[in-house]
Motif scaffolding. Structure first.
Motif, PDB file in Angstrom:
ATOM      1  N   ALA A 143       9.378  -6.974   1.023  1.00 54.23           N
ATOM      2  CA  ALA A 143       8.901  -5.566   0.607  1.00 54.23           C
ATOM      3  C   ALA A 143       9.594  -4.610   0.601  1.00 54.23           C
ATOM      4  CB  ALA A 143       8.814  -5.703   2.014  1.00 54.23           C
ATOM      5  N   ASP A 144       9.059  -3.160  -0.056  1.00 56.57           N
ATOM      6  CA  ASP A 144       9.815  -2.144  -1.188  1.00 56.57           C
ATOM      7  C   ASP A 144       9.118  -1.462   0.412  1.00 56.57           C
ATOM      8  OD1 ASP A 144       9.887   0.387  -1.323  1.00 56.57           O
ATOM      9  OD2 ASP A 144       8.804   0.650  -2.941  1.00 56.57           O
ATOM     10  N   ARG A 145       9.832  -0.644   2.264  1.00 59.81           N
ATOM     11  CA  ARG A 145       9.906   0.045   2.654  1.00 59.81           C
ATOM     12  C   ARG A 145       8.858   0.798   2.715  1.00 59.81           C
ATOM     13  NH1 ARG A 145      10.326  -4.225   5.440  1.00 59.81           N
ATOM     14  NH2 ARG A 145      12.621  -5.993   6.037  1.00 59.81           N
ATOM     15  N   GLU A 146       9.422   1.639   1.449  1.00 62.69           N
ATOM     16  CA  GLU A 146       8.794   3.094   1.084  1.00 62.69           C
ATOM     17  C   GLU A 146       7.274   2.631   1.147  1.00 62.69           C
ATOM     18  OE1 GLU A 146       9.473   5.718   2.156  1.00 62.69           O
ATOM     19  OE2 GLU A 146      11.516   5.637   2.516  1.00 62.69           O
ATOM     20  N   GLU A 177       1.459   2.351   3.268  1.00 60.98           N
ATOM     21  CA  GLU A 177       0.651   1.226   3.819  1.00 60.98           C
ATOM     22  C   GLU A 177       0.143   1.239   5.251  1.00 60.98           C
ATOM     23  OE1 GLU A 177      -1.845  -0.789   1.862  1.00 60.98           O
ATOM     24  OE2 GLU A 177      -1.314   0.299   0.801  1.00 60.98           O
ATOM     25  N   GLN A 178       1.807   1.672   6.224  1.00 60.42           N
ATOM     26  CA  GLN A 178       1.378   1.665   8.012  1.00 60.42           C
ATOM     27  C   GLN A 178       0.636   2.830   7.958  1.00 60.42           C
ATOM     28  OE1 GLN A 178       5.124   0.598   8.823  1.00 60.42           O
ATOM     29  NE2 GLN A 178       4.937  -1.288   9.289  1.00 60.42           N
ATOM     30  N   LEU A 179       0.625   4.071   7.071  1.00 52.83           N
ATOM     31  CA  LEU A 179       0.450   5.119   7.696  1.00 52.83           C
ATOM     32  C   LEU A 179      -1.090   5.330   7.090  1.00 52.83           C
ATOM     33  CD1 LEU A 179       3.310   7.695   6.282  1.00 52.83           C
ATOM     34  CD2 LEU A 179       2.422   7.138   8.848  1.00 52.83           C
ATOM     35  N   LYS A 180      -1.077   4.898   6.029  1.00 50.42           N
ATOM     36  CA  LYS A 180      -2.683   4.879   5.843  1.00 50.42           C
ATOM     37  C   LYS A 180      -3.589   3.941   7.200  1.00 50.42           C
ATOM     38  CE  LYS A 180      -2.156   4.260   0.718  1.00 50.42           C
ATOM     39  NZ  LYS A 180      -2.412   3.404  -0.517  1.00 50.42           N
ATOM     40  N   GLU A 188      -3.731   6.181   9.778  1.00 50.87           N
ATOM     41  CA  GLU A 188      -5.094   7.466   9.663  1.00 50.87           C
ATOM     42  C   GLU A 188      -5.789   6.783   9.505  1.00 50.87           C
ATOM     43  OE1 GLU A 188      -3.759   8.777   5.503  1.00 50.87           O
ATOM     44  OE2 GLU A 188      -1.564   9.370   5.396  1.00 50.87           O
ATOM     45  N   HIS A 189      -6.264   6.040   8.920  1.00 56.96           N
ATOM     46  CA  HIS A 189      -7.749   5.429   9.265  1.00 56.96           C
ATOM     47  C   HIS A 189      -8.503   4.424  10.431  1.00 56.96           C
ATOM     48  CE1 HIS A 189     -10.589   3.255   7.893  1.00 56.96           C
ATOM     49  NE2 HIS A 189     -10.832   1.848   8.865  1.00 56.96           N
ATOM     50  N   HIS A 190      -7.455   4.894  11.151  1.00 59.77           N
ATOM     51  CA  HIS A 190      -7.845   4.544  12.910  1.00 59.77           C
ATOM     52  C   HIS A 190      -8.291   5.877  13.431  1.00 59.77           C
ATOM     53  CE1 HIS A 190      -7.366   0.324  12.412  1.00 59.77           C
ATOM     54  NE2 HIS A 190      -6.201   0.118  12.334  1.00 59.77           N
ATOM     55  N   LEU A 191      -7.650   7.162  12.884  1.00 60.63           N
ATOM     56  CA  LEU A 191      -6.985   8.283  14.064  1.00 60.63           C
ATOM     57  C   LEU A 191      -8.422   8.818  12.857  1.00 60.63           C
ATOM     58  CD1 LEU A 191      -3.565   9.339  13.693  1.00 60.63           C
ATOM     59  CD2 LEU A 191      -5.126   8.908  15.672  1.00 60.63           C
ATOM     60  N   GLN A 192      -9.013   8.754  12.015  1.00 58.22           N
ATOM     61  CA  GLN A 192     -10.638   9.185  11.895  1.00 58.22           C
ATOM     62  C   GLN A 192     -10.975   8.921  12.063  1.00 58.22           C
ATOM     63  OE1 GLN A 192     -10.474  11.662   9.090  1.00 58.22           O
ATOM     64  NE2 GLN A 192     -12.614  11.915  10.487  1.00 58.22           N
ATOM     65  N   ALA A 193     -10.888   7.182  12.503  1.00 57.81           N
ATOM     66  CA  ALA A 193     -12.118   6.412  13.309  1.00 57.81           C
ATOM     67  C   ALA A 193     -12.597   7.076  14.552  1.00 57.81           C
ATOM     68  CB  ALA A 193     -12.468   5.045  13.322  1.00 57.81           C
ATOM     69  N   VAL A 241       1.740  -9.947   5.772  1.00 58.22           N
ATOM     70  CA  VAL A 241       3.029  -9.458   5.365  1.00 58.22           C
ATOM     71  C   VAL A 241       3.479  -8.431   5.990  1.00 58.22           C
ATOM     72  CG1 VAL A 241       4.329  -8.265   3.353  1.00 58.22           C
ATOM     73  CG2 VAL A 241       2.827 -10.383   3.065  1.00 58.22           C
ATOM     74  N   MET A 242       3.033  -7.331   7.026  1.00 56.49           N
ATOM     75  CA  MET A 242       3.252  -5.968   7.470  1.00 56.49           C
ATOM     76  C   MET A 242       4.068  -6.363   8.622  1.00 56.49           C
ATOM     77  SD  MET A 242       1.453  -3.081   5.108  1.00 56.49           S
ATOM     78  CE  MET A 242      -0.367  -3.539   6.141  1.00 56.49           C
TER      79      MET A 242
END
Length: 124
Positions: A79-82, A87-90, A93-98, A25-26
């Protein structure tokens, strides 16, 4: 719909389904109004329990990715754009933390990691 289930993954199957449909979806692979396979059909295709697909669809509906119309099926919601942005920011963040965790394992300093990030950002 191409969903790949890994039995060796530490994630429950319903979470694997949910994550893959959210990603579709994203990234635009599924558009608002697109129908999803019925729970029974998806369960049959993936060779899993209908209860598992039901749980995945319920979670997708709760999170605002799909809507279910009794007697007609489940469809991708507008989709609610916000929400999509969040979700994209999450995911980022997940990939950056890894990446940070990997850098720590290799003994990189914070300064070295910042230099790598700057270099990669400039290449964009």
């Amino acid at each position: 719909m191409n969903i790949i289930i890994s039995n060796s993954s530490g994630k429950p199957i319903y979470e694997q389904i949910t994550a893959q449909i959210k990603a579709m979806v994203m990234n635009g692979a599924l558009s608002p109004g697109d129908p999803l396979p019925s729970m029974r059909l998806l369960a049959k295709e993936l060779r899993i329990s209908v209860i598992t697909t039901k749980r995945a669809y319920e979670e997708l509906e709760r999170d605002g990715f799909i809507t279910t119309i009794v007697g007609k099926g489940s469809f991708v919601r507008e989709a609610d754009r916000e929400f999509v942005k969040e979700e994209q920011l999450k995911a980022v963040e997940h990939h950056l933390q890894a990446a940070i965790d990997t850098a720590r394992q290799y003994g990189m300093s914070q300064e070295e990691l910042i230099e790598v990030v700057k270099m990669l950002y400039e290449e964009m």
